[in-house]
Write a protein that holds these residues in place. Structure first.
Motif, short mmCIF file in Angstrom:
data_model
loop_
_atom_site.label_atom_id
_atom_site.label_comp_id
_atom_site.label_asym_id
_atom_site.label_seq_id
_atom_site.Cartn_x
_atom_site.Cartn_y
_atom_site.Cartn_z
N ASN A 41 10.42 14.66 1.59
CA ASN A 41 10.32 14.36 0.16
C ASN A 41 9.72 12.99 -0.13
N ALA A 42 8.99 12.42 0.80
CA ALA A 42 8.33 11.14 0.58
C ALA A 42 6.83 11.33 0.69
N ILE A 43 6.09 10.52 -0.05
CA ILE A 43 4.64 10.54 0.04
C ILE A 43 4.23 9.57 1.13
N ILE A 44 3.57 10.08 2.16
CA ILE A 44 3.32 9.31 3.37
C ILE A 44 1.83 8.97 3.45
N VAL A 45 1.55 7.70 3.75
CA VAL A 45 0.18 7.24 3.94
C VAL A 45 0.09 6.47 5.26
N THR A 46 -1.14 6.17 5.66
CA THR A 46 -1.36 5.47 6.93
C THR A 46 -2.17 4.21 6.73
N ALA A 47 -1.95 3.53 5.62
CA ALA A 47 -2.75 2.37 5.26
C ALA A 47 -2.61 1.23 6.26
N ARG A 48 -1.49 1.18 7.00
CA ARG A 48 -1.30 0.13 8.01
C ARG A 48 -1.27 0.71 9.42
N ARG A 49 -2.03 1.81 9.61
CA ARG A 49 -2.22 2.46 10.91
C ARG A 49 -0.95 3.08 11.46
N THR A 50 0.03 3.28 10.60
CA THR A 50 1.25 3.96 10.96
C THR A 50 1.77 4.67 9.72
N GLU A 51 2.61 5.68 9.88
CA GLU A 51 3.09 6.45 8.74
C GLU A 51 4.15 5.67 7.97
N GLU A 52 3.91 5.53 6.67
CA GLU A 52 4.84 4.82 5.79
C GLU A 52 4.85 5.49 4.44
#
Length: 822
Positions: A41-52
């Motif tokens: 249920n979270a929106i996940i991005v990789t803007a810092r080269r890891t999933e957050e």
């Protein structure tokens, strides 16, 4: 089944897990118009080269999922820039050659990108052709994506190639353990046809395959009225193939392989000539105007009396153009292999290796100024200012790129410390000589066979000629980096990052001009020596450029509640120098740097009304800025041709505010918006003088705005899903409004200020029709049929006329998709 890296982080970092659990329900409710992958249920991005989680990343960014890209009919880089605050594009040499600009950081011709494009964590392939290409996202890249992330500001600490403006991340969908896929067909105006298909097959618990194809063809919206060359321009014709495999070699070792192939074959683009530097004297029109000199004295009159007169007499429409290049084309082909190996060495350490190899070829010919005139004597021979052709059997771009990156990501001190360290290597070189033939002030019936006449010159004083340019480029980039975040308390953390980059460029260029002492009788002369040169190897010039710089980031994050993030950071950005051995005067230029200061906040809220509010304020101090200087021959050197040079001649100030917000006031209705206020200023400009040329002029004026930097840009989307039973399906209506204020494209042209635009997109979709796995949608872009330019030629004084590149008219269509396995 293997746990994701984010899941492991939630298990090992209790404070982060509590934060995520408290914040995601509110944010997930507005995810339909924010995009990106959903996990727990979270929106996940990789803007810092890891999933957050998106709301936990202290970076100003805009994110789109695949559905949002489709609703906006995003097919190429230009489309993405149209609807993204802070992002603009320069498509002077065609949409497949478009380069991005973020926050006023623009990529000038022959410079390295100020905004890097990444696909599956790999930077776009290098390219250094005469007319732009490479370093970007090709048409056919925007299908079957997990998301697209637009990161604003320097991202050089963690990412492979240092840039000053930002980064655009294209994240493809990985193979999953579910048998699923879809088949989709689209039809639209301008005879648009598009076919997509994706198949995901889990061949075993540990071996999954995903295959995809995207084929699109659409007629151009610019109608060629000259009868020379193709009937339309700005068309679309590409095929994109993608295959990926995930193999779990062990429970803790994963190998992810991607093969990607794109081929695009279009007529390219052409500008529309709209103005000539002329005046009416004594009732006689088309007299050269004030400031016209050299070639502009003749060209201004001919364009006025011929091309502009024809357009008026025949009532040309806004999208009617003329072409003088019978070989107009833009052909691109790229294939790429990416291999990512991830080893979860322990619960606190992950080792990742990313390797890639790409080959790109391009062949381009075009009337880059848009003129179509004839010399008024000798039977009206074809005549023009500058027209570019590929050099016989040579490509205009021919380059390979190899990258290798090793990352270590981990946790320490009981989960309080999160770190990444790594090394990056990039090697890019020629697949052969890349070459162009450029007709300049010559009358040619066949440029590639050198069937030309120098109408204006004489055997002892040539005026018109064909320039033959050959180039080879070799790039090498080495980087070592580290970045860590330490949680001082449960609510306060500090981040520090450092990178050291070494960039090397080696280039070769051979520039000859073919003069014509007699019709169709070429004699080659080296521009570097002024001596005859029947063989291009006699003119080779070699240039080297090396730069090495540290870049860094220091940030402080404060998270008083799971739904609030406040951050402050300071970053040093750097963009490498480069060379141009094929310039009229071979040149090199050094790196540029920027100091960026940013304050931001990200807020999420839940309850009867849910949503989010993100804001960032930034200030950039830009030094040693790489600017393009337009070079106009002063008449003292007959071998000198109109050209451009890149110089470290500028300092600038860039500041502004970015806001992204979303709200769900009641069930089924979502409203999201993004706004950017940008204030740029060219503080100084001190270019060197070039022998044989007038003092160079920049694309911006001292004290004025930087190019392609609108003060205001707003994009707002509203979406409503009808409250229907699931047996009927989901019917959703959405619309996007985008406003862009005026912006400078060419400061030295009377039409150099692009007008403001108001664009409206509409979309209606019916998903799971009657409970079946079938989706139907209709879409329309630029609904109000706004007529607007996107770039200016900037040749009003140098050539005596000027032209505009035109944005697309209203496009509409219908999509039908059959889904299976979901």
């Amino acid at each position: 089944m293997r746990q994701s890296r984010l899941s492991r982080r939630l298990l090992t970092t209790s404070a982060f897990g509590a934060c995520l659990a408290g914040a995601t329900p509110a944010f997930a409710q507005v995810s339909a118009e924010r995009g990106a992958r959903i996990e727990d249920n979270a929106i996940i991005v990789t803007a810092r080269r890891t999933e957050e989680r998106l709301q936990d990343v202290p970076i100003s960014m805009t994110v789109y999922d695949q559905q949002q890209l489709e609703n906006r009919n995003v097919v190429n880089a230009n489309d993405l820039a149209t609807y993204t605050p802070s992002l603009t594009s320069n498509s002077r040499f065609g949409t497949d050659n478009a380069s991005f600009a973020i926050r006023g950081f623009v990529q000038e011709a022959q410079t390295s990108p100020s905004v890097a494009v990444y696909f599956a964590d790999v930077v776009a392939a290098r390219g250094q052709p005469a007319l732009g290409g490479g370093n970007n996202a090709l048409s056919g890249s925007f299908f079957d994506l997990q998301n697209v992330q637009v990161l604003k500001g320097p991202q050089g600490t963690l990412f492979g190639r240092n840039t000053t403006g930002g980064a655009v991340l294209l994240v493809p969908n990985k193979p999953t353990d579910i048998l699923e896929g879809y088949v989709e067909g689209s039809l639209g105006n301008f005879d648009m046809k598009r076919f997509q298909a994706v198949l995901n097959v889990p061949l075993a618990d540990t071996f999954k395959v995903r295959l995809g194809v995207d084929r699109m063809k659409r007629d151009g919206y610019l109608r060629n009225r000259s009868g020379i060359g193709p009937s339309t321009f700005n068309d679309t014709d590409y095929v994109s193939l993608r295959g990926s495999v995930v193999a779990d070699l062990t429970p803790d070792l994963e190998n992810y392989l991607i093969f990607d192939y794109i081929r695009s074959e279009t007529n390219g683009t052409i500008p529309k000539v709209v103005i000539a530097n002329t005046q009416t004297v004594g009732g006689i029109p088309c007299i050269p105007g004030a400031g016209a000199s050299g070639a502009a004295l003749l060209l201004s009159s001919l364009v006025c009396s011929q091309q502009l007169a024809r357009a008026a007499a025949n009532d040309y429409g806004y999208y009617d153009v003329e072409n003088n290049n019978p070989d107009a084309q833009l052909r691109q082909e790229q294939w790429q292999v990416i291999n990512t190996t991830t080893w979860n060495a322990s619960d606190s350490l992950t080792i990742k290796n990313i390797a890639s190899y790409t080959e790109m070829r391009q062949r381009q010919s075009g009337a880059i100024m848009g003129e179509n005139i004839q010399f008024p004597v000798a039977g009206g021979l074809p005549f023009g200012y500058v027209s570019v052709y590929h050099d016989n059997n040579r490509d205009t771009l021919s380059q390979y790129t190899f990258t290798e990156e090793l990352q270590l990501q981990g946790f320490g001190f009981g989960g309080k410390l999160q770190y990444q360290v790594g090394a990056y290597y990039e090697n890019s070189g020629p697949l052969g000589w890349q070459g162009t033939l450029t007709s300049i002030l010559a009358s040619c019936t066949d440029v590639q066979s050198l069937q030309c006449t120098d109408i204006l010159g004489s055997p002892t004083s040539p005026a018109g000629f064909v320039q033959n340019t050959l180039t080879k480029y070799k790039f090498e980039n080495i980087g070592f980096y580290g970045q860590a975040t330490y949680n001082i308390t449960d609510t306060l953390s500090m981040t520090g990052g450092l990178r050291y980059t070494i960039d090397k460029v080696k280039s070769q260029g051979s520039v000859r001009i073919a003069v014509f002492p007699a019709p169709n009788f070429p004699v080659f002369i080296c521009t570097s020596t002024g001596l005859p040169a029947p063989d291009p190897t006699q003119c080779i010039v070699q240039l080297n450029q090396k730069s090495e710089k540290p870049t860094w980031l220091v940030g402080l994050d404060f998270k008083p509640t799971p739904d609030m993030l406040f951050y402050a950071k300071y970053a040093r950005g750097y963009r490498q120098g480069n060379t141009n051995p094929s310039n009229t005067i071979p040149i090199t230029w050094g790196p540029e740097k920027v100091d960026t200061y940013e304050l931001g906040a990200k807020l999420s809220f839940a309850g009867a009304v849910s949503g989010f509010f993100n804001i960032a304020a930034f200030y950039n101090d830009f030094q040693d800025q790489q600017l393009q200087a337009n070079l106009i021959p002063d008449g003292t050197n007959p071998a000198a041709s109109p050209s451009a040079a890149i110089v470290n001649a500028g300092t600038s100030r860039i500041q502004g505010i970015e806001v992204e917000a979303g709200i769900k006031p009641f069930a089924g209705f979502d409203l999201t918006a993004g706004y950017t206020y940008l204030d740029t200023k060219l503080k100084s400009y001190s270019p060197p003088l070039f022998p044989g040329f007038l003092p160079p002029t920049p694309t911006s004026q001292i004290g004025g705005d930087l190019a392609l930097s609108p003060h205001h840009k707003l994009s707002a989307t509203a979406s409503y899903t009808l409250p229907l039973d699931d047996s009927i399906g989901r019917i959703t209506f959405s619309g996007t409004y985008t406003y862009t204020s005026t912006q400078i494209a060419a400061a030295d042209s009377p039409i150099g200020l692009l007008p403001s635009t108001n664009l409206v997109n509409l979309n209606a979709s019916w998903s799971d029709i009657g409970g079946m796995p079938v989706d139907l949608s209709v879409f329309a872009t630029n609904v109000t049929k706004e007529e607007y330019p996107v770039y200016v030629g900037g040749t009003f004084y140098s050539a005596g006329f000027d032209s505009l590149l035109l944005g697309p008219p209203r496009m509409y269509g219908i999509r039908l998709r059959y889904n299976f396995g979901r």
